[in-house]
Scaffold this motif. Structure first.
Motif, PDB file in Angstrom:
ATOM      1  N   MET A  45       5.715   4.177 -25.306  1.00 54.07           N
ATOM      2  CA  MET A  45       4.813   3.206 -24.694  1.00 54.07           C
ATOM      3  C   MET A  45       4.375   3.728 -23.334  1.00 54.07           C
ATOM      4  N   VAL A  46       3.135   3.442 -22.980  1.00 50.42           N
ATOM      5  CA  VAL A  46       2.648   3.776 -21.639  1.00 50.42           C
ATOM      6  C   VAL A  46       2.905   2.574 -20.732  1.00 50.42           C
ATOM      7  N   GLU A  47       3.744   2.788 -19.730  1.00 46.78           N
ATOM      8  CA  GLU A  47       4.003   1.753 -18.721  1.00 46.78           C
ATOM      9  C   GLU A  47       3.162   2.109 -17.496  1.00 46.78           C
ATOM     10  N   THR A  48       2.217   1.263 -17.159  1.00 42.16           N
ATOM     11  CA  THR A  48       1.273   1.569 -16.089  1.00 42.16           C
ATOM     12  C   THR A  48       1.955   1.593 -14.718  1.00 42.16           C
ATOM     13  N   ALA A  49       1.437   2.434 -13.847  1.00 45.11           N
ATOM     14  CA  ALA A  49       1.952   2.527 -12.481  1.00 45.11           C
ATOM     15  C   ALA A  49       1.602   1.259 -11.700  1.00 45.11           C
ATOM     16  N   LEU A  50       2.366   0.991 -10.654  1.00 46.28           N
ATOM     17  CA  LEU A  50       2.156  -0.202  -9.834  1.00 46.28           C
ATOM     18  C   LEU A  50       1.882   0.181  -8.382  1.00 46.28           C
ATOM     19  N   THR A  51       0.872  -0.440  -7.815  1.00 46.93           N
ATOM     20  CA  THR A  51       0.567  -0.290  -6.393  1.00 46.93           C
ATOM     21  C   THR A  51       0.241  -1.666  -5.829  1.00 46.93           C
ATOM     22  N   ALA A  52       0.068  -1.755  -4.529  1.00 50.80           N
ATOM     23  CA  ALA A  52      -0.190  -3.045  -3.903  1.00 50.80           C
ATOM     24  C   ALA A  52      -1.129  -2.894  -2.715  1.00 50.80           C
ATOM     25  N   ASP A  53      -1.779  -3.997  -2.381  1.00 54.70           N
ATOM     26  CA  ASP A  53      -2.582  -4.012  -1.157  1.00 54.70           C
ATOM     27  C   ASP A  53      -1.682  -3.768   0.051  1.00 54.70           C
ATOM     28  N   ILE A  54      -0.539  -4.459   0.052  1.00 58.54           N
ATOM     29  CA  ILE A  54       0.424  -4.326   1.148  1.00 58.54           C
ATOM     30  C   ILE A  54       1.831  -4.246   0.584  1.00 58.54           C
ATOM     31  N   SER A  55       2.624  -3.324   1.104  1.00 56.25           N
ATOM     32  CA  SER A  55       4.056  -3.268   0.815  1.00 56.25           C
ATOM     33  C   SER A  55       4.812  -3.665   2.082  1.00 56.25           C
ATOM     34  N   ILE A  56       5.801  -4.535   1.930  1.00 57.69           N
ATOM     35  CA  ILE A  56       6.666  -4.891   3.056  1.00 57.69           C
ATOM     36  C   ILE A  56       8.083  -4.449   2.719  1.00 57.69           C
ATOM     37  N   VAL A  57       8.711  -3.736   3.648  1.00 64.17           N
ATOM     38  CA  VAL A  57      10.036  -3.178   3.405  1.00 64.17           C
ATOM     39  C   VAL A  57      10.945  -3.469   4.594  1.00 64.17           C
ATOM     40  N   TYR A  58      12.250  -3.317   4.348  1.00 65.97           N
ATOM     41  CA  TYR A  58      13.244  -3.580   5.388  1.00 65.97           C
ATOM     42  C   TYR A  58      14.130  -2.356   5.565  1.00 65.97           C
ATOM     43  N   ALA A  59      14.302  -1.911   6.806  1.00 65.50           N
ATOM     44  CA  ALA A  59      15.103  -0.711   7.078  1.00 65.50           C
ATOM     45  C   ALA A  59      16.105  -0.979   8.189  1.00 65.50           C
ATOM     46  N   THR A  81       1.605  -0.127   4.379  1.00 69.33           N
ATOM     47  CA  THR A  81       3.043  -0.397   4.364  1.00 69.33           C
ATOM     48  C   THR A  81       3.504  -0.842   5.745  1.00 69.33           C
ATOM     49  N   ILE A  82       4.172  -1.989   5.768  1.00 72.89           N
ATOM     50  CA  ILE A  82       4.725  -2.539   7.009  1.00 72.89           C
ATOM     51  C   ILE A  82       6.245  -2.528   6.887  1.00 72.89           C
ATOM     52  N   ALA A  83       6.903  -1.878   7.814  1.00 73.63           N
ATOM     53  CA  ALA A  83       8.362  -1.795   7.792  1.00 73.63           C
ATOM     54  C   ALA A  83       8.953  -2.694   8.871  1.00 73.63           C
ATOM     55  N   GLU A  84       9.814  -3.602   8.452  1.00 76.29           N
ATOM     56  CA  GLU A  84      10.588  -4.412   9.386  1.00 76.29           C
ATOM     57  C   GLU A  84      11.929  -3.726   9.572  1.00 76.29           C
ATOM     58  N   VAL A  85      12.340  -3.494  10.820  1.00 79.50           N
ATOM     59  CA  VAL A  85      13.556  -2.712  11.061  1.00 79.50           C
ATOM     60  C   VAL A  85      14.469  -3.394  12.068  1.00 79.50           C
ATOM     61  N   GLU A  86      15.747  -3.110  11.942  1.00 77.35           N
ATOM     62  CA  GLU A  86      16.728  -3.670  12.868  1.00 77.35           C
ATOM     63  C   GLU A  86      16.694  -2.960  14.222  1.00 77.35           C
ATOM     64  N   GLU A  87      16.496  -1.638  14.187  1.00 72.67           N
ATOM     65  CA  GLU A  87      16.550  -0.860  15.433  1.00 72.67           C
ATOM     66  C   GLU A  87      15.432   0.172  15.449  1.00 72.67           C
ATOM     67  N   ILE A  88      14.721   0.234  16.561  1.00 73.83           N
ATOM     68  CA  ILE A  88      13.635   1.207  16.738  1.00 73.83           C
ATOM     69  C   ILE A  88      14.043   2.197  17.821  1.00 73.83           C
ATOM     70  N   VAL A  89      13.936   3.478  17.502  1.00 78.19           N
ATOM     71  CA  VAL A  89      14.352   4.527  18.440  1.00 78.19           C
ATOM     72  C   VAL A  89      13.196   5.509  18.651  1.00 78.19           C
ATOM     73  N   PRO A  90      13.248   6.322  19.703  1.00 78.15           N
ATOM     74  CA  PRO A  90      12.174   7.293  19.953  1.00 78.15           C
ATOM     75  C   PRO A  90      12.124   8.380  18.881  1.00 78.15           C
ATOM     76  N   TYR A 116       2.810   0.423   9.888  1.00 78.73           N
ATOM     77  CA  TYR A 116       3.207  -0.458  10.990  1.00 78.73           C
ATOM     78  C   TYR A 116       4.726  -0.635  10.989  1.00 78.73           C
ATOM     79  N   ILE A 117       5.295  -0.806  12.178  1.00 81.55           N
ATOM     80  CA  ILE A 117       6.724  -1.073  12.337  1.00 81.55           C
ATOM     81  C   ILE A 117       6.879  -2.377  13.108  1.00 81.55           C
ATOM     82  N   ILE A 118       7.702  -3.272  12.575  1.00 79.83           N
ATOM     83  CA  ILE A 118       7.949  -4.570  13.190  1.00 79.83           C
ATOM     84  C   ILE A 118       9.435  -4.707  13.507  1.00 79.83           C
ATOM     85  N   GLN A 119       9.745  -5.181  14.694  1.00 76.98           N
ATOM     86  CA  GLN A 119      11.132  -5.448  15.049  1.00 76.98           C
ATOM     87  C   GLN A 119      11.626  -6.686  14.314  1.00 76.98           C
TER      88      GLN A 119
END
Length: 230
Positions: free
Chosen positions: A146-160, A189-198, A216-219
């Motif tokens: 079976m062909v399982e189609t790939a998935l993409t999104a307008d926006i991805s939100i992730v947690y790091a 892609t917008i990443a929400e993170v616990e700690e941001i470093v240089p 984008y990176i969000i605290q």
């Protein structure tokens, strides 16, 4: 040498990116590893008719479940909804369309989307009428797939766990789950993170997601899922 791009933003600076009817991909497993600050911002903005892609529907008041439980999702592609009874009721009532995808296949479909592939081939449950519905088939070396189609999104939100200002990400234990894959598969892609470093503070070998995938990176303002499995 050019200075590395600083991708650190605020919720107010990314709020305009969320819109009615958007396709939203999110990391997390039962709420663990989902970005609570971003999910709360989407909830507060009141966007609706969302098309979601993620491992599950969280719990009614944890993770993406906060948005699902308000009836703001029109369609979801997921592996299960059992931890959120409201999602089950919405599906039964015909108020939310649910496309189930086996967990491993779902992860691979997201990975394929992030890699720019049109889909993957699978023979999992190939003889099941429900799974077969609407699928395209092909044959390779006398074996049917079976062909399982790939998935993409307008926006991805992730947690790091940690990010540098360029967006290189480190994930913590089980909170890693689908986050690295989702980070690759969003137009934004917008990443929400616990700690941001240089930039330069992270060791190359500990980086899981390269900053090239992050816009984008969000605290993070704190998590709502740490008690979910207690």
């Amino acid at each position: 040498m050019k200075q590395a791009l600083n991708k650190v933003s605020s919720i107010e600076e990314v709020d305009h990116l969320f819109f009615d009817g958007m396709t939203l991909m999110y990391g997390g497993f039962g709420g663990v590893g989902s970005p609570p600050t971003l999910i709360e911002a989407i909830k507060q903005k009141g966007v609706s008719q969302l098309k979601l892609i993620g491992n599950d529907t969280g719990f009614p008041h944890i993770g993406i479940g906060k948005i699902v439980s308000l009836g703001r999702v029109s369609h979801i592609i997921t592996s299960h909804i059992g931890s959120n009874p409201i999602a089950g009721q919405l599906m039964t009532d015909g108020r939310m369309a649910v496309e189930f995808s086996p967990q491993g296949i779902l992860a691979e479909r997201i990975r394929a989307g992030g890699m720019g592939l049109p889909g993957i081939l699978s023979d999992i449950a190939i003889d099941n009428d429900i799974v077969q519905k609407g699928k395209v088939f092909c044959e390779i070396a006398e074996k049917r797939y079976m062909v399982e189609t790939a998935l993409t999104a307008d926006i991805s939100i992730v947690y790091a766990k940690k990010a540098d200002t360029f967006g290189n990400l480190i994930f913590d234990k089980s909170a890693r789950n689908t986050n690295p894959l989702c980070a690759m598969a969003g137009d934004i892609t917008i990443a929400e993170v616990e700690e941001i470093v240089p930039v330069g503070s992270l060791q190359a070998e500990e980086i899981i997601t390269p900053g090239v995938f992050v816009d984008y990176i969000i605290q993070s303002e704190g998590v709502d899922w740490k008690w979910a499995w207690q």
